[in-house]
Scaffold this motif. Structure first.
Motif, PDB file in Angstrom:
ATOM      1  N   ILE A  23       0.953  -1.113  -0.048  1.00  0.00           N
ATOM      2  CA  ILE A  23      -0.088  -0.131  -0.007  1.00  0.00           C
ATOM      3  C   ILE A  23       0.905   1.269  -0.022  1.00  0.00           C
ATOM      4  N   LEU A  24       1.962   1.060   0.888  1.00  0.00           N
ATOM      5  CA  LEU A  24       2.717   2.477   0.963  1.00  0.00           C
ATOM      6  C   LEU A  24       3.402   2.713  -0.412  1.00  0.00           C
ATOM      7  N   ILE A  25       3.901   1.787  -0.873  1.00  0.00           N
ATOM      8  CA  ILE A  25       4.947   1.866  -2.335  1.00  0.00           C
ATOM      9  C   ILE A  25       3.862   2.218  -3.414  1.00  0.00           C
ATOM     10  N   SER A  26       2.621   1.577  -3.523  1.00  0.00           N
ATOM     11  CA  SER A  26       1.790   2.094  -4.482  1.00  0.00           C
ATOM     12  C   SER A  26       1.247   3.335  -4.287  1.00  0.00           C
ATOM     13  N   LEU A  27       0.840   3.792  -3.068  1.00  0.00           N
ATOM     14  CA  LEU A  27       0.443   5.121  -2.808  1.00  0.00           C
ATOM     15  C   LEU A  27       1.388   6.192  -3.299  1.00  0.00           C
ATOM     16  N   SER A  28       2.714   5.915  -2.751  1.00  0.00           N
ATOM     17  CA  SER A  28       3.796   6.903  -3.044  1.00  0.00           C
ATOM     18  C   SER A  28       3.843   6.846  -4.452  1.00  0.00           C
ATOM     19  N   PHE A  29       3.910   5.929  -5.196  1.00  0.00           N
ATOM     20  CA  PHE A  29       4.147   6.008  -6.452  1.00  0.00           C
ATOM     21  C   PHE A  29       3.113   6.631  -7.370  1.00  0.00           C
ATOM     22  N   PHE A 343       0.865   0.565 -11.516  1.00  0.00           N
ATOM     23  CA  PHE A 343       0.857   0.406 -12.977  1.00  0.00           C
ATOM     24  C   PHE A 343      -0.513   0.537 -13.226  1.00  0.00           C
ATOM     25  N   VAL A 344      -1.170  -0.687 -12.698  1.00  0.00           N
ATOM     26  CA  VAL A 344      -2.551  -1.058 -13.202  1.00  0.00           C
ATOM     27  C   VAL A 344      -3.520   0.210 -12.669  1.00  0.00           C
ATOM     28  N   ILE A 345      -3.569   0.555 -11.717  1.00  0.00           N
ATOM     29  CA  ILE A 345      -4.420   1.764 -10.879  1.00  0.00           C
ATOM     30  C   ILE A 345      -4.150   2.923 -11.908  1.00  0.00           C
ATOM     31  N   PHE A 346      -2.613   3.234 -12.175  1.00  0.00           N
ATOM     32  CA  PHE A 346      -2.329   4.534 -12.879  1.00  0.00           C
ATOM     33  C   PHE A 346      -3.202   4.308 -14.436  1.00  0.00           C
ATOM     34  N   PHE A 349      -6.646   4.898 -14.083  1.00  0.00           N
ATOM     35  CA  PHE A 349      -6.913   6.533 -14.028  1.00  0.00           C
ATOM     36  C   PHE A 349      -6.728   7.232 -15.201  1.00  0.00           C
ATOM     37  N   TYR A 350      -5.729   6.759 -15.898  1.00  0.00           N
ATOM     38  CA  TYR A 350      -5.341   7.380 -17.126  1.00  0.00           C
ATOM     39  C   TYR A 350      -6.247   7.416 -18.400  1.00  0.00           C
ATOM     40  N   LEU A 351      -7.000   6.163 -18.356  1.00  0.00           N
ATOM     41  CA  LEU A 351      -7.682   6.100 -19.391  1.00  0.00           C
ATOM     42  C   LEU A 351      -9.192   6.523 -19.173  1.00  0.00           C
ATOM     43  N   ILE A 352      -9.394   6.637 -17.700  1.00  0.00           N
ATOM     44  CA  ILE A 352     -10.781   7.319 -17.566  1.00  0.00           C
ATOM     45  C   ILE A 352     -10.698   8.724 -17.822  1.00  0.00           C
ATOM     46  N   PHE A 353      -9.494   9.090 -17.279  1.00  0.00           N
ATOM     47  CA  PHE A 353      -9.167  10.741 -17.684  1.00  0.00           C
ATOM     48  C   PHE A 353      -9.378  11.180 -19.154  1.00  0.00           C
TER      49      PHE A 353
END
Lengths: 404, 224
Positions: A23-29, A343-346, A349-353
């Motif tokens: 969670i920490l790494i993903s969040l900061s990323f 990466f998956v979350i980003f 988000f990117y596609l939604i954006f």
């Protein structure tokens, strides 16, 4: 190695701290990548939109009846950093061309005044060679429409490729309710400039003289031949184009010091953009430092649990190199999974954006999303470095303590 | 089997040299159950760690069969620990992140000779022999003390070692489980293993073939 990987996978996935670390790494990323991508997108808009748009670099100077219009014009032309002074900012009549229309584009083009100093960079053809003809400089891809949805179409393939019209004449028509004012006019397309999604994609440039000729012809009946003045001379403003956005204030002050009254066409709060950049960098630095510290703290807190595991492995005949491999592979698995999740979350988000921008282009002024790849590397290096430090320190502590 | 020759072990503690073991000479043999007793701090754990090649003697030699193992490299010692020696501890020392089957398999992850299938079969067989055939997927916290110790013994036997070293193996068990574990260890010695148990517990003496006492750093064999 396969067995070590298998074992490390089991150890890592059953540790309580793994989820916390992921969670920490993903969040900061996500925070660092997201905030820097936003900042880069804003800067991209600034550099390719604001700085290149004549709209933001124009000033309107009002001329009073008692002032000598030609003197005012000369005074303005003599000012530093002024690239053009003209009676027009753009031509007010709506001109359409059948040549430049298709099933989605009506053929409507905005014609702005320019000279060789204030033109955008020409990528094909030439600048104005003189004023013998009505010359036109157009965007490489022309979106000939006034429809506000035109920005939506920038991403589509309806744009007219102006290469095909280079060095050819294009005829425009003006149609109004009063037939006597209708007219046709031809321009020779002599140059193309690179347009982008920020710049008005239906703007072509011509010289002031050409527009004056059109106006004179149009208002021929109202032209005071005896006094030699046209309606144009009664316009209350002159338009000034400044060479660079940074010089707007300077030129504005110079105009004021001459006793003239000028108004900015549009105000750009530059500090907003520089603030975004500074804020993004500050937040990124804080997030990265906090992440690195937390990763180290969690790793050091996990030390006693890990040591028990390493001691046990040592009792069972694992060599130091094999124990080190277990420690390193466990950490790497955690990092790879965190980055994969981020990466998956980003991407989601990117596609939604992107989808949102496609349907609502005026969200964020149709900013282009510019992914900040540097931040991916910075976060990755930070995570790898703090993991490496924690592994080295913990293994050093373990090896120093041996298994006594 | 294991021959200790002129073994000394000393530590430096608070700048003072402490002699824990002095001139130990003893030969441990296969098919025997040894019980090493002594007061706390007498050096029992130090001795068992030296027998397990986890500690090196300050002086003297340790022969495993005919090889002097005291001077081997750490990697060579690790190999011997993996193949020749099985450890059983008072606190069982099972990894809480692994289930019973995975704990038994733990020494096998670094074994390159056998296939994964063979290793799995071996682990299941050992669990079955310990009466834990239905407990293979249970994690240590889901097992009783006796069951955990039987998993630990199964793990110690994974590579069919010749030597079993047990440090207070019944210290955390109730009498019934204590008896069960000691019977297992006794059986192992009868099957040819050299079982060396360090304990405070007098009950262990009843199962031992040889009883050894450590006192003032020296090792003495006493009659039953």
């Amino acid at each position: 190695m396969r067995n070590i990987f298998h074992l490390s996978f089991k150890f890592q996935f059953r540790k309580k701290t793994t989820i916390l670390n992921i969670i920490l790494i993903s969040l900061s990323f996500l925070i660092v990548l997201g905030i820097n991508t936003y900042s880069d997108s804003a800067m991209n808009y600034m550099e390719n939109g604001v700085y290149k748009s004549i709209y933001f670099k124009s000033l309107e100077v009002s001329v009073r009846d008692d002032e000598d219009r030609s003197k005012v014009r000369k005074d303005l032309e003599n000012l530093e950093n002024v690239s053009l002074v003209s009676n027009f900012y753009s031509y007010s009549d709506i001109l359409t061309s059948k040549d430049l229309s298709n099933k989605k584009l009506s053929g409507e083009v905005q014609i702005h005044v320019s000279n060789n100093d204030s033109l955008p960079q020409i990528i094909k053809g030439t600048k104005f060679p003189g004023n013998q003809e009505n010359y036109l400089i157009c965007p490489k891809k022309l979106y000939s429409t006034s429809n506000t949805d035109s920005l939506k179409m920038i991403s589509s393939n309806y744009a007219i490729d102006m290469n095909q019209f280079l060095n050819k004449n294009v005829t425009f028509s003006y149609k109004s309710n009063m037939e006597k004012y209708n007219y046709d006019i031809s321009f020779k397309v002599i140059g193309l400039y690179e347009n982008n999604s920020y710049l008005d994609a239906n703007v072509c440039f011509t010289q002031e003289k050409s527009l004056e000729e059109i106006a004179k012809n149009k208002y021929a009946d109202d032209y005071d031949k005896e006094n030699g003045i046209s309606n144009l001379d009664y316009q209350t403003s002159l338009f000034v184009q400044v060479d660079h956005l940074d010089n707007m204030e300077k030129v504005n002050n110079q105009i004021s010091s001459l006793g003239y009254r000028s108004e900015l066409n549009a105000t750009v709060i530059e500090s907003y953009f520089t603030d975004i950049k500074d804020t993004a960098q500050t937040i990124s630095a804080i997030v990265i430092i906090i992440t690195a510290i937390l990763l180290l703290v969690i790793a050091f807190k996990q030390y006693s649990e890990d040591t028990k595991t390493y001691k046990l492995l040592s009792y069972l005949g694992y060599k130091k190199a094999q124990i080190n491999k277990v420690a390193i592979v466990s950490n790497m698995i955690q990092i790879v999974i965190s980055l994969f999740i981020s990466f998956v979350i980003f991407v989601i988000f990117y596609l939604i954006f992107k989808l949102l921008l496609n349907y609502y282009p005026y969200l964020l002024n149709n900013w282009k999303v510019c992914i900040n790849y540097k931040s991916i590397i910075v976060v990755l290096v930070t995570i790898l470095l703090s993991s490496f430090v924690s592994i080295v320190v913990n293994m050093f502590r373990f090896n120093k303590g041996e298994c006594k | 089997m294991i021959h200790l020759q002129n073994i000394d072990k000393s530590y430096v503690k608070n700048k003072r040299k402490v002699n824990v073991l002095k001139n130990i000479n003893y030969k441990f043999e296969s098919k025997k159950f040894y019980c090493i007793m002594g007061k706390s701090g007498a050096g029992k754990s130090t001795l068992i760690q030296m027998l397990g090649l986890l500690l090196s003697p300050s002086n003297g030699d340790i022969y495993l069969e005919k090889t002097n193992v005291a001077g081997l490299s750490e990697n060579e010692k690790a190999d011997i620990r993996n193949k020749e020696i099985g450890f059983v501890f008072q606190s069982f020392y099972l990894n809480p992140l692994l289930n019973a089957y995975e704990n038994v398999m733990l020494p096998g992850y670094i074994d390159k000779k056998s296939t994964l299938k063979e290793k799995k079969e071996r682990a299941f067989l050992l669990l079955k022999q310990m009466g834990l055939e239905n407990r293979e997927n249970h994690y240590p916290k889901e097992l009783s003390g006796g069951e955990q110790q039987r998993v630990a013994i199964a793990r110690a036997l994974f590579h069919d070692p010749n030597i079993i070293l047990a440090d207070e193996p019944t210290g955390s068990l109730d009498p019934e489980n204590e008896k069960h574990i000691l019977e297992i260890l006794k059986k192992l010695s009868r099957k040819g293993k050299c079982v060396i148990v360090v304990s405070h517990n007098d009950a262990v003496k009843n199962y031992a073939d040889k009883i050894l006492y450590i006192e003032k750093g020296t090792l003495k064999e006493v009659k039953k």
